[in-house]
Scaffold this active site. Structure first.
Site: not given
Ligand code: BJW
Length: 301
Positions: A104, A107, A124, A132, A194
């Protein structure tokens, strides 16, 4: 980490598994110096990082969102892959197992650790891709590592004003916190444009924001890998598992009988106590735990 018994059991499972998936999140890059999204780390200049990772935020204030991504790009360029990234890169090159990493993270560190490109799915996107924003244009620039992208984005590298931090340290007054560097008000002309569109459309980072669809090709390939044949083991590394569809892969693999191993600094006590069937928990820094636990397959790093 878990008890020796659990580690032994896990390593037995690891070495007898034929199909393995790693699902990776921001926690894997923490020991490379990059922050996570949620919890206390997930702030940039008092903004919640997840609030800036939305199409709405970009639509309302592209200058603010570009300053955030410019900071992220710079930090990712300064960061180095850690031993956790290297351990997965080693897994990706092994003969005798079928393996994919679903990352996900945007970087680029997993690629820089030497991961096989054919079994790495960056679902992601990448902060080093530019796209664009015009519906009429399909311009995409991959692997753009320039910093700053425009002269106006110069100075986005530091979150804090270095001068104010130096002054407070010199005065040895811990009560003076360093000041955030002010956010600049940038016009669209000062942001990445763009090079193809004649009307000067904005470029945006090539990442997937909330509500946006994920890249179809990689998602299809991940779906096929999970559905074609049963996955024996999924490694869930440094992710909060809060975002769909990434979080659904673990449930799907578990539902088909696969085992789960969680590597995280924060793990449910039930998992650590061994009360969740076919699930191991390794609590701590993934950059330390992965080389240790995966050693029977990847050898000493
Ligand atoms: C350690 C550590 C160490 C610390 N060692 N561990 C209700 C309303 C609207 C939407 C939704 C909804 N319900 C569900 C949705 C869908 C939505 C979603 O899931 N929302 C939820 C929040 C509810 N998903 C989407 O919208 C996705 N798209 C989609 O579903 O499309 C369907 C579609 C179909 C057709 C047409 C249109 C749509 C897209 C999701 C995109 C997520 N984007 C981001 C940003 C990316 C760009 C960027 O980086 O800037 O992705 S958000 C952010 O969260 C990023 C991450 O990849 C992602 C996950 O986060 P991650 O990696 O888990 O980080 P953290 O901080 O949450 O956790 C870190 C963990 O590490 C913790 O557990 C710590 O304990 C641990 N940790 N140090 C090991 N040293």
């Amino acid at each position: 980490m878990n008890s020796g018994k659990s580690l032994k059991e896990f390593q037995e499972k690891l070495t007898t598994s034929r199909r393995i998936v790693a699902l990776v999140g921001a926690g894997l890059s923490v020991s490379s110096g990059l922050p996570t999204f949620r919890g206390s780390q997930g702030l940039w200049k008092n903004f919640n990082m997840i609030d800036l990772a939305t199409p709405d935020a970009f639509y309302i204030d592209p200058g603010l969102v570009w300053q955030f991504y410019s900071w992220r790009r710079y930090n990712a360029l300064q960061a180095r892959p850690n031993k956790g990234h290297v351990a997965l890169a080693k897994l990706s090159e092994l003969d005798g197992i079928e393996y994919i990493t679903i990352s996900q993270n945007v970087d680029g560190l997993q690629r820089r650790a030497g991961h096989n490109k054919d079994n790495l799915y960056e679902i992601h996107g990448s902060i080093f891709e530019l796209r664009c924003t015009s519906f009429m244009c399909n311009f995409v620039a991959k692997d753009n590592f320039k910093h700053p992208l425009t002269p106006a984005l110069q100075g986005t590298e530091q979150e804090y004003d270095v001068k104010s931090r130096k002054r407070s340290l010199h005065e040895e007054d811990a009560s003076i916190s360093p000041q955030f560097k002010p956010i600049k008000e940038l016009s669209e002309e000062e942001l990445p444009q763009c090079p193809v569109c004649k009307d000067g459309s904005l470029l945006r980072p090539g990442v997937v924001w909330f509500g946006e669809p994920l890249p179809l090709g990689p998602i299809d390939q991940v779906d096929n890998f999970i559905e074609d044949e049963d996955v024996d083991l999924v490694l869930v590394i440094g992710t909060s598992g809060t975002v769909y569809p990434a979080n659904s892969y673990v449930d799907r693999i578990r539902a088909k009988g696969g085992s789960v191993a969680v590597f995280n600094t924060d793990i449910d006590q039930e998992i650590l106590d061994g009360k969740v069937s076919k699930t191991w928990g390794f609590k701590g820094d993934a950059a330390v735990l992965l080389p240790l636990t995966l050693k029977p397959l990847i050898g000493e790093l």
